[in-house]
Design a protein around this motif. Structure first.
Motif, PDB file in Angstrom:
ATOM      1  N   PRO A   1       0.798  -1.225   0.000  1.00 34.88           N
ATOM      2  CA  PRO A   1       0.000   0.000   0.000  1.00 34.88           C
ATOM      3  C   PRO A   1       0.833   1.279   0.000  1.00 34.88           C
ATOM      4  O   PRO A   1       0.526   2.207  -0.749  1.00 34.88           O
ATOM      5  CB  PRO A   1      -0.856  -0.134   1.256  1.00 34.88           C
ATOM      6  N   SER A   2       1.907   1.335   0.783  1.00 35.68           N
ATOM      7  CA  SER A   2       2.711   2.567   0.830  1.00 35.68           C
ATOM      8  C   SER A   2       3.240   2.934  -0.537  1.00 35.68           C
ATOM      9  O   SER A   2       3.225   4.086  -0.940  1.00 35.68           O
ATOM     10  CB  SER A   2       3.933   2.395   1.732  1.00 35.68           C
ATOM     11  N   PHE A   3       3.730   1.922  -1.250  1.00 34.74           N
ATOM     12  CA  PHE A   3       4.321   2.172  -2.567  1.00 34.74           C
ATOM     13  C   PHE A   3       3.301   2.821  -3.481  1.00 34.74           C
ATOM     14  O   PHE A   3       3.624   3.720  -4.257  1.00 34.74           O
ATOM     15  CB  PHE A   3       4.803   0.844  -3.155  1.00 34.74           C
ATOM     16  N   ILE A   4       2.062   2.370  -3.397  1.00 29.10           N
ATOM     17  CA  ILE A   4       1.060   2.854  -4.339  1.00 29.10           C
ATOM     18  C   ILE A   4       0.572   4.236  -3.950  1.00 29.10           C
ATOM     19  O   ILE A   4       0.445   5.113  -4.800  1.00 29.10           O
ATOM     20  CB  ILE A   4      -0.060   1.812  -4.469  1.00 29.10           C
ATOM     21  N   TYR A   5       0.325   4.491  -2.662  1.00 23.74           N
ATOM     22  CA  TYR A   5      -0.231   5.814  -2.375  1.00 23.74           C
ATOM     23  C   TYR A   5       0.823   6.900  -2.221  1.00 23.74           C
ATOM     24  O   TYR A   5       0.492   8.078  -2.264  1.00 23.74           O
ATOM     25  CB  TYR A   5      -1.201   5.795  -1.187  1.00 23.74           C
ATOM     26  N   TYR A   6       2.075   6.536  -2.076  1.00 23.50           N
ATOM     27  CA  TYR A   6       3.078   7.591  -1.897  1.00 23.50           C
ATOM     28  C   TYR A   6       3.253   8.435  -3.156  1.00 23.50           C
ATOM     29  O   TYR A   6       3.730   9.562  -3.098  1.00 23.50           O
ATOM     30  CB  TYR A   6       4.409   6.979  -1.460  1.00 23.50           C
ATOM     31  N   GLN A   7       2.822   7.906  -4.319  1.00 25.88           N
ATOM     32  CA  GLN A   7       2.979   8.709  -5.536  1.00 25.88           C
ATOM     33  C   GLN A   7       2.078   9.936  -5.528  1.00 25.88           C
ATOM     34  O   GLN A   7       2.258  10.845  -6.331  1.00 25.88           O
ATOM     35  CB  GLN A   7       2.748   7.874  -6.788  1.00 25.88           C
ATOM     36  N   ALA A   8       1.112  10.000  -4.628  1.00 22.00           N
ATOM     37  CA  ALA A   8       0.248  11.176  -4.548  1.00 22.00           C
ATOM     38  C   ALA A   8       0.893  12.306  -3.765  1.00 22.00           C
ATOM     39  O   ALA A   8       0.350  13.400  -3.725  1.00 22.00           O
ATOM     40  CB  ALA A   8      -1.080  10.801  -3.889  1.00 22.00           C
ATOM     41  N   PHE A   9       2.028  12.051  -3.145  1.00 22.60           N
ATOM     42  CA  PHE A   9       2.602  13.061  -2.241  1.00 22.60           C
ATOM     43  C   PHE A   9       2.867  14.417  -2.908  1.00 22.60           C
ATOM     44  O   PHE A   9       2.479  15.443  -2.349  1.00 22.60           O
ATOM     45  CB  PHE A   9       3.873  12.494  -1.581  1.00 22.60           C
ATOM     46  N   PRO A  10       3.477  14.483  -4.109  1.00 19.16           N
ATOM     47  CA  PRO A  10       3.709  15.810  -4.707  1.00 19.16           C
ATOM     48  C   PRO A  10       2.419  16.584  -4.916  1.00 19.16           C
ATOM     49  O   PRO A  10       2.374  17.795  -4.691  1.00 19.16           O
ATOM     50  CB  PRO A  10       4.365  15.488  -6.055  1.00 19.16           C
ATOM     51  N   GLU A  11       1.363  15.874  -5.330  1.00 22.63           N
ATOM     52  CA  GLU A  11       0.102  16.563  -5.544  1.00 22.63           C
ATOM     53  C   GLU A  11      -0.457  17.106  -4.226  1.00 22.63           C
ATOM     54  O   GLU A  11      -1.048  18.186  -4.171  1.00 22.63           O
ATOM     55  CB  GLU A  11      -0.906  15.598  -6.179  1.00 22.63           C
ATOM     56  N   MET A  12      -0.256  16.331  -3.140  1.00 21.83           N
ATOM     57  CA  MET A  12      -0.825  16.746  -1.860  1.00 21.83           C
ATOM     58  C   MET A  12      -0.064  17.902  -1.235  1.00 21.83           C
ATOM     59  O   MET A  12      -0.634  18.687  -0.487  1.00 21.83           O
ATOM     60  CB  MET A  12      -0.844  15.559  -0.890  1.00 21.83           C
ATOM     61  N   CYS A  13       1.234  17.993  -1.494  1.00 16.33           N
ATOM     62  CA  CYS A  13       1.998  19.028  -0.798  1.00 16.33           C
ATOM     63  C   CYS A  13       2.231  20.249  -1.673  1.00 16.33           C
ATOM     64  O   CYS A  13       2.876  21.199  -1.245  1.00 16.33           O
ATOM     65  CB  CYS A  13       3.317  18.481  -0.263  1.00 16.33           C
ATOM     66  N   LYS A  14       1.713  20.246  -2.878  1.00 10.25           N
ATOM     67  CA  LYS A  14       1.902  21.394  -3.764  1.00 10.25           C
ATOM     68  C   LYS A  14       1.199  22.626  -3.166  1.00 10.25           C
ATOM     69  O   LYS A  14       0.030  22.573  -2.797  1.00 10.25           O
ATOM     70  CB  LYS A  14       1.290  21.069  -5.122  1.00 10.25           C
ATOM     71  N   GLY A  15       1.926  23.718  -3.071  1.00  9.59           N
ATOM     72  CA  GLY A  15       1.329  24.947  -2.563  1.00  9.59           C
ATOM     73  C   GLY A  15       1.353  25.085  -1.060  1.00  9.59           C
ATOM     74  O   GLY A  15       0.959  26.108  -0.532  1.00  9.59           O
ATOM     75  N   THR A  16       1.798  24.039  -0.352  1.00  4.97           N
ATOM     76  CA  THR A  16       1.887  24.160   1.104  1.00  4.97           C
ATOM     77  C   THR A  16       3.303  24.583   1.483  1.00  4.97           C
ATOM     78  O   THR A  16       4.167  24.741   0.628  1.00  4.97           O
ATOM     79  CB  THR A  16       1.570  22.832   1.786  1.00  4.97           C
ATOM     80  N   THR A  17       3.513  24.747   2.761  1.00  7.49           N
ATOM     81  CA  THR A  17       4.853  25.079   3.222  1.00  7.49           C
ATOM     82  C   THR A  17       5.621  23.809   3.534  1.00  7.49           C
ATOM     83  O   THR A  17       5.045  22.717   3.625  1.00  7.49           O
ATOM     84  CB  THR A  17       4.788  25.934   4.490  1.00  7.49           C
ATOM     85  N   LEU A  18       6.915  23.956   3.726  1.00  4.53           N
ATOM     86  CA  LEU A  18       7.757  22.803   4.018  1.00  4.53           C
ATOM     87  C   LEU A  18       7.300  22.109   5.302  1.00  4.53           C
ATOM     88  O   LEU A  18       7.194  20.890   5.371  1.00  4.53           O
ATOM     89  CB  LEU A  18       9.220  23.239   4.140  1.00  4.53           C
ATOM     90  N   SER A  19       6.980  22.910   6.326  1.00  7.72           N
ATOM     91  CA  SER A  19       6.606  22.295   7.601  1.00  7.72           C
ATOM     92  C   SER A  19       5.290  21.526   7.467  1.00  7.72           C
ATOM     93  O   SER A  19       5.100  20.499   8.123  1.00  7.72           O
ATOM     94  CB  SER A  19       6.489  23.361   8.684  1.00  7.72           C
ATOM     95  N   ASP A  20       4.394  21.984   6.578  1.00  3.24           N
ATOM     96  CA  ASP A  20       3.171  21.227   6.347  1.00  3.24           C
ATOM     97  C   ASP A  20       3.458  19.941   5.586  1.00  3.24           C
ATOM     98  O   ASP A  20       2.843  18.905   5.850  1.00  3.24           O
ATOM     99  CB  ASP A  20       2.164  22.072   5.561  1.00  3.24           C
ATOM    100  N   ALA A  21       4.383  20.027   4.634  1.00  5.56           N
ATOM    101  CA  ALA A  21       4.719  18.833   3.846  1.00  5.56           C
ATOM    102  C   ALA A  21       5.234  17.720   4.747  1.00  5.56           C
ATOM    103  O   ALA A  21       4.922  16.543   4.551  1.00  5.56           O
ATOM    104  CB  ALA A  21       5.755  19.182   2.787  1.00  5.56           C
ATOM    105  N   ILE A  22       6.003  18.091   5.766  1.00  7.52           N
ATOM    106  CA  ILE A  22       6.513  17.089   6.707  1.00  7.52           C
ATOM    107  C   ILE A  22       5.339  16.411   7.419  1.00  7.52           C
ATOM    108  O   ILE A  22       5.316  15.185   7.576  1.00  7.52           O
ATOM    109  CB  ILE A  22       7.422  17.762   7.749  1.00  7.52           C
ATOM    110  N   LEU A  23       4.357  17.205   7.811  1.00  7.17           N
ATOM    111  CA  LEU A  23       3.201  16.634   8.500  1.00  7.17           C
ATOM    112  C   LEU A  23       2.404  15.730   7.566  1.00  7.17           C
ATOM    113  O   LEU A  23       1.920  14.673   7.974  1.00  7.17           O
ATOM    114  CB  LEU A  23       2.283  17.742   9.015  1.00  7.17           C
TER     115      LEU A  23
END
Lengths: 166, 409
Positions: free
Chosen positions: B373-395
């Motif tokens: 599961p991790s392998f498959i959903y981790y590809q969404a990470f760039p889309e989810m953190c786009k436009g946020t700050t670095l500290s939010d991306a870590i969260l």
């Protein structure tokens, strides 16, 4: 609750001779199709108003070095979360022409699954936005999950299968 | 997602294709060995000041070729490979693999073994979620919650130790059942756990759930809609936080999950706060399942009658010829499995953990593929953190619970 029979009949009605080799090992509808039809089938199942098979569980590859003309298989597992129904779709490819269209327009998750399949088997997904190796290093010049690469050092003398009656 | 006011910098005018961006873009390498990634994988972030413009992941740093190794190993030796995928909840991986092989062989496991498996799988789920939520607190700057929870995870590891002798890479259970029954000490520890975990979890929730700072840091951070989550192949708590009630335990019950009464918590917006809350509630539900399983633990054998696959008891090996032969054949990996093709999935800590096994009738799998599961959903990470700050991306990364071992297999 959908039955394998029902879905298989619908697929045959729609795609005719392009879907064949129907099986149901352990109750999971398995069928084979051609690479021209795989994306239309995935889209058809996705948008079907009753089946709603719209979740891509997995894409992977298999290598059959002993079946000439059909050395590689790409296996798609798709799942209908509303009907709780799974289908396994296979596409067989020849080693000389190892191309299959990408499923990324239908499923965003296909991106990395196809990169992984390319990385390990060398199957080329035409139209993929970014077909690079994903788990292995970029400099690698072979595809490690192919059967011609044995697991252990062939020169080892202490693990001869014949000694164990194999 | 805090809105950041971008102040044009006259000294450094925008040098990229994004007209809404002001200064120069900075490339930031988050990882491979960064304390906030909790594992070895790299994110190359393009940053405009504090704002993330785009991200790209590089994974595979701890790829260990499990699928290739598995093609050389007898079935019972593959269990140790599954341990090392999601190492926060290895019993789930172990039992998932055993159930796959049992499905291939057609072995019916006795009720008692199924209940024991359920208890251990739910303990594993609790320990997985404890870590994820504890670390989420640490990443948002609240350390104390993590320390309370670590103590409880230690107690869960002590239960593992009592049952199989190992703590992290458990190699628990056997094909056909469990290697041994629960000891009295194990039962006592599980009961004690059931009593001592609720107050700690309650205190943890008091610290976080309505904490103004924590809510400001997590609500509306990294939201994902149900459609996008499904398209990206999300499963498990991350999908449920987006509002889809897909749980393998309910949809395709395995190992007697249909006997238990529990609810699937779901979220609404799929943001970091929802993922946190879903995991918290799942721990309460897991405790409910363990409680029911402990109260209704059936009597009877703890392994199936499958002499070709389940190691005979040691006393038998010394006394009877058949047991000795089976012992030798199993240990040397001389048992041929039937021809077959099987897909089996279990609800892992992070979602649907699938095993696609093809057997050609030999002693090893012809092909084994893990749906991680991790392998498959981790590809969404760039889309989810786009436009946020670095500290939010870590969260966001932390709340997705990306486990490097599962990512790379």
């Amino acid at each position: 609750m959908l039955s394998n029979q029902e879905v298989a009949e619908e697929l045959i009605k729609k795609f005719g001779n392009d879907v064949y080799d129907f099986e149901d090992p352990y109750g999971l509808l398995t069928l084979t199709t051609t690479r021209e039809q795989i994306i239309p089938i995935l889209e058809y199942l996705f948008h079907h108003d009753r089946f709603k098979i719209n979740f891509l569980t997995d894409i992977t590859g298999i290598h059959y070095p002993d079946s000439p003309g059909q050395e590689f298989a790409v296996v798609y597992h798709v799942h209908s979360l509303t009907q709780n129904f799974r289908v396994r779709l296979k596409v067989f490819l020849a080693e000389a022409d190892i191309h299959v269209p990408t499923a990324t327009p239908v499923y965003a998750s296909a991106n990395w699954m196809e990169r992984e399949t390319y990385d390990f088997f060398g199957i080329i997904f035409d139209g993929h936005p970014d077909l690079r190796r994903i788990l292995n290093i970029d400099e690698m010049d072979y595809f490690p999950m192919r059967k011609q690469y044995p697991m252990e050092d062939a020169t080892r003398q202490d693990k001869i299968d014949a000694l164990f009656g194999r | 997602m805090a809105d950041i006011e971008l102040v044009p910098n006259k000294n450094f005018p925008a040098k990229n294709d994004h007209p809404d961006l002001v200064g120069e873009l900075t490339t930031l390498n988050l990882g491979p060995t960064h304390p906030a990634t909790h594992g070895i994988f790299q994110n190359i972030l393009q940053m405009d000041g504090e704002k993330i413009v785009s991200g790209e992941q590089t994974i595979g740093y701890i790829h260990r070729a499990f699928e290739k190794i598995a093609e050389r190993r007898p079935f019972y030796q593959i269990t140790t490979l599954t341990d090392r995928m999601n190492y926060c909840s290895s019993p789930i991986n172990n039992f998932g693999w055993h159930m796959t092989v049992e499905k291939l062989l057609g072995i019916e496991v006795p009720k008692r073994a199924q209940y024991i498996r359920v208890i251990l799988m739910e303990l594993a789920r609790i320990s997985d979620h404890l870590i994820c939520n504890g670390i989420l607190g640490v990443d948002s700057g609240a350390y104390s919650g993590f320390l309370y929870l670590m103590e409880k995870r230690e107690e869960i590891y002590e239960i593992y130790e009592e049952i199989c002798g190992a703590r992290l890479t458990t190699n628990m259970g056997r094909i056909g059942g469990m290697e041994r029954d629960f000891s009295n000490e194990a039962l006592r520890k599980i009961r004690e756990m059931l009593k001592s975990l609720p107050p700690v979890l309650k205190e943890f929730e008091n610290l976080f759930n309505r904490n103004r700072i924590f809510m400001d840091r997590t609500i509306n951070v990294g939201p994902i809609s149900a459609e996008r989550a499904l398209s990206y192949g999300f499963t498990g708590p991350n999908l449920r936080a987006a509002g889809v009630d897909y749980d393998v335990r309910v949809m395709n019950p395995y190992s007697s999950y249909e006997d238990f009464d529990f609810i699937i918590p779901i979220g609404q917006s799929g943001d970091t706060y929802d993922r946190f809350m879903v995991r918290n509630e799942e721990m309460w539900q897991s405790m409910k399942i363990i409680d029911q399983a402990m109260n209704n633990l059936p009597e009877g054998p703890f392994f199936a009658d499958a002499p070709e696959y389940y190691l005979p008891p040691k006393q038998e090996v010394y006394r009877s010829m058949e047991a000795l032969i089976y012992h030798f054949k199993i240990v040397m990996g001389e048992i041929d499995a039937p021809v077959g093709e099987v897909y089996h999935s279990v609800e892992g800590g992070n979602g649907e953990l699938g095993f696609y096994l093809i057997s050609d009738g030999g002693r090893t799998p012809y092909r084994l593929h893990f749906r991680r599961p991790s392998f498959i959903y981790y590809q969404a990470f760039p889309e989810m953190c786009k436009g946020t700050t670095l500290s939010d991306a870590i969260l966001i990364m932390s709340s997705l619970n990306v486990i490097a071992g599962e990512l790379d297999a």
